[in-house]
Design a protein around this motif. Sequence first.
Motif, PDB file in Angstrom:
ATOM      1  N   GLN A  74       0.819  -1.220   0.000  1.00  0.00           N
ATOM      2  CA  GLN A  74       0.000   0.000   0.000  1.00  0.00           C
ATOM      3  C   GLN A  74       0.851   1.269   0.000  1.00  0.00           C
ATOM      4  O   GLN A  74       0.333   2.370   0.182  1.00  0.00           O
ATOM      5  CB  GLN A  74      -0.923   0.011   1.230  1.00  0.00           C
ATOM      6  CG  GLN A  74      -2.032  -1.028   1.194  1.00  0.00           C
ATOM      7  CD  GLN A  74      -1.545  -2.418   1.543  1.00  0.00           C
ATOM      8  OE1 GLN A  74      -0.584  -2.564   2.298  1.00  0.00           O
ATOM      9  NE2 GLN A  74      -2.200  -3.434   1.008  1.00  0.00           N
ATOM     10  N   THR A  75       2.160   1.105  -0.175  1.00  0.00           N
ATOM     11  CA  THR A  75       3.049   2.255  -0.099  1.00  0.00           C
ATOM     12  C   THR A  75       2.962   3.104  -1.358  1.00  0.00           C
ATOM     13  O   THR A  75       3.120   2.615  -2.473  1.00  0.00           O
ATOM     14  CB  THR A  75       4.505   1.795   0.124  1.00  0.00           C
ATOM     15  OG1 THR A  75       4.596   1.113   1.373  1.00  0.00           O
ATOM     16  CG2 THR A  75       5.453   2.984   0.136  1.00  0.00           C
ATOM     17  N   GLY A 271      -2.239  14.614   7.164  1.00  0.00           N
ATOM     18  CA  GLY A 271      -3.163  13.592   7.635  1.00  0.00           C
ATOM     19  C   GLY A 271      -3.015  12.265   6.940  1.00  0.00           C
ATOM     20  O   GLY A 271      -3.670  11.278   7.338  1.00  0.00           O
ATOM     21  N   GLN A 272      -2.170  12.183   5.916  1.00  0.00           N
ATOM     22  CA  GLN A 272      -1.982  10.926   5.181  1.00  0.00           C
ATOM     23  C   GLN A 272      -1.362   9.875   6.091  1.00  0.00           C
ATOM     24  O   GLN A 272      -0.412  10.137   6.816  1.00  0.00           O
ATOM     25  CB  GLN A 272      -1.077  11.177   3.977  1.00  0.00           C
ATOM     26  CG  GLN A 272      -0.840   9.963   3.100  1.00  0.00           C
ATOM     27  CD  GLN A 272      -0.026  10.331   1.865  1.00  0.00           C
ATOM     28  OE1 GLN A 272       0.257  11.495   1.626  1.00  0.00           O
ATOM     29  NE2 GLN A 272       0.346   9.337   1.088  1.00  0.00           N
ATOM     30  N   PRO A 273      -1.885   8.633   6.069  1.00  0.00           N
ATOM     31  CA  PRO A 273      -1.297   7.583   6.918  1.00  0.00           C
ATOM     32  C   PRO A 273       0.092   7.204   6.444  1.00  0.00           C
ATOM     33  O   PRO A 273       0.420   7.316   5.258  1.00  0.00           O
ATOM     34  CB  PRO A 273      -2.280   6.419   6.773  1.00  0.00           C
ATOM     35  CG  PRO A 273      -2.958   6.649   5.463  1.00  0.00           C
ATOM     36  CD  PRO A 273      -3.043   8.148   5.305  1.00  0.00           C
ATOM     37  N   ALA A 274       0.903   6.756   7.376  1.00  0.00           N
ATOM     38  CA  ALA A 274       2.279   6.384   7.062  1.00  0.00           C
ATOM     39  C   ALA A 274       2.745   5.301   8.019  1.00  0.00           C
ATOM     40  O   ALA A 274       2.175   5.102   9.100  1.00  0.00           O
ATOM     41  CB  ALA A 274       3.197   7.607   7.157  1.00  0.00           C
ATOM     42  N   ALA A 326       7.239   5.152   5.044  1.00  0.00           N
ATOM     43  CA  ALA A 326       6.448   4.699   3.894  1.00  0.00           C
ATOM     44  C   ALA A 326       5.117   5.429   3.926  1.00  0.00           C
ATOM     45  O   ALA A 326       4.334   5.263   4.871  1.00  0.00           O
ATOM     46  CB  ALA A 326       6.245   3.188   3.960  1.00  0.00           C
ATOM     47  N   PHE A 327       4.871   6.270   2.945  1.00  0.00           N
ATOM     48  CA  PHE A 327       3.607   6.997   2.855  1.00  0.00           C
ATOM     49  C   PHE A 327       2.591   6.094   2.160  1.00  0.00           C
ATOM     50  O   PHE A 327       2.825   5.619   1.037  1.00  0.00           O
ATOM     51  CB  PHE A 327       3.799   8.302   2.083  1.00  0.00           C
ATOM     52  CG  PHE A 327       4.782   9.235   2.742  1.00  0.00           C
ATOM     53  CD1 PHE A 327       4.378  10.093   3.755  1.00  0.00           C
ATOM     54  CD2 PHE A 327       6.118   9.248   2.362  1.00  0.00           C
ATOM     55  CE1 PHE A 327       5.280  10.959   4.361  1.00  0.00           C
ATOM     56  CE2 PHE A 327       7.022  10.106   2.962  1.00  0.00           C
ATOM     57  CZ  PHE A 327       6.601  10.955   3.971  1.00  0.00           C
ATOM     58  N   LEU A 328       1.468   5.844   2.832  1.00  0.00           N
ATOM     59  CA  LEU A 328       0.520   4.830   2.385  1.00  0.00           C
ATOM     60  C   LEU A 328      -0.617   5.435   1.560  1.00  0.00           C
ATOM     61  O   LEU A 328      -0.978   6.602   1.715  1.00  0.00           O
ATOM     62  CB  LEU A 328      -0.068   4.101   3.590  1.00  0.00           C
ATOM     63  CG  LEU A 328       0.949   3.442   4.542  1.00  0.00           C
ATOM     64  CD1 LEU A 328       0.217   2.782   5.697  1.00  0.00           C
ATOM     65  CD2 LEU A 328       1.815   2.447   3.799  1.00  0.00           C
TER      66      LEU A 328
END
Length: 416
Positions: A74-75, A271-274, A326-328
């Motif tokens: 998902q990266t 706010g992006q998940p990582a 890793a930005f998901l």
Amino acid sequence: MKHGVMPMAEAQAQRLDALRIDRSAHSRRRHGRRWLPWGALAVVLALVVATLVVGGAPSVRVAEVREARPGEQQTELSAAGFVASRRRSVIAPQVAGRLVEVAVDEGDAVKEGQVLARLDDRDARVMAARARAEIQAARQRLLAARATATRARNDLARAERLARAQVITRASLEESQALAQASSAEELAASAQLTAARRAAEAAQLQLSHTVVRAPFPGTVVRKLADEGAVLAPAALEQENIGGIVELVDLGALEVEAEVSEEQLPRIEVGQPALIFLDAYPDQAFAGKVRSVRPAIDRSKATADVNVQFDEIPPGALPDMGSRVAFLKEELPPEALTKKDGALRVPASAVVRSEGQSVVWVVRDGRLKRQPVRVAEKVGDEVALAQGPRPGTQVVVSPDNRLRTGRKVKVLTEGG
């Protein structure tokens, strides 16, 4: 007579033969010496060739094939960075002075307002005592001026009654009025002097309080910068850390500062998940989110700093630890943080084209072997392999055309 002459001639001939030089033996020795330099040169050349053969192994840099970390499918992109704290400060005194005590040591946890160090306060105490004495003197001057003003006002009231009764002259009345005005001005001046003395005393007390250096926020002492006896001055804006006593870090405000190339910035949003991977704990993944993107580009590197905060700060995390983010594309469930997807990863530069197929150069026992691989996709500066060497295998990074199967190579270690 003939028989007597012949033995004599033979004897003379034998004596001549004994005196003759043997040229053949000399020639053999001379030819032997002539070959000695050529033989030595041949030995030296053989040694040089042997040295070149032994030391001619090319040097290569290698990387290990690894399994994909949790969430790598998902990266969106990945970036290197380091752990930092939103609150990190070099604590320096606000006044110049000699350091007489450092009350903390490296590794100590401190509370807000806790005493960290003390400066020599003798001069400050003398100034504070003098300021308090000035207050007393100003208060007495005010009392005297107030009494004088009260008497002058009473005299003026009496003079006004007498003037109405035409007992005193107009000049006497005016004199009483002038005295009353002057005494009122003296009272106001004395009152102002008392206020100034109080402000001076407050300033002296503040200077005295600055000789005690306190923690501005709760944190941990990570560095001790000065010891007792050092003469310190307030830190100058253009000279960082001048006059510092300790460096204080709030370990409860840790996050990761990652460098992202400017062309990749549109793929990142607040706010992006990582996922955060610390070099000290390579087998663990920590969830996080993008807190902010610094609105400035480093011109020399064409990168911007992206701050990624931990959902929960991991125990053992420290400032300046190396990390990778890793930005998901989407947030992962908690159980995915410990699950690996089985895909293999190698640096993208390790995969090259040879004879119409993708290959990597594997190093085993110091020798090369070409191994075909099947590339699934490119992820950042790595590629995912659907088929390739098993995890832990050493592969050559950025191989060149000198490499051949079976050739002996020298593996460069870190810093080699």
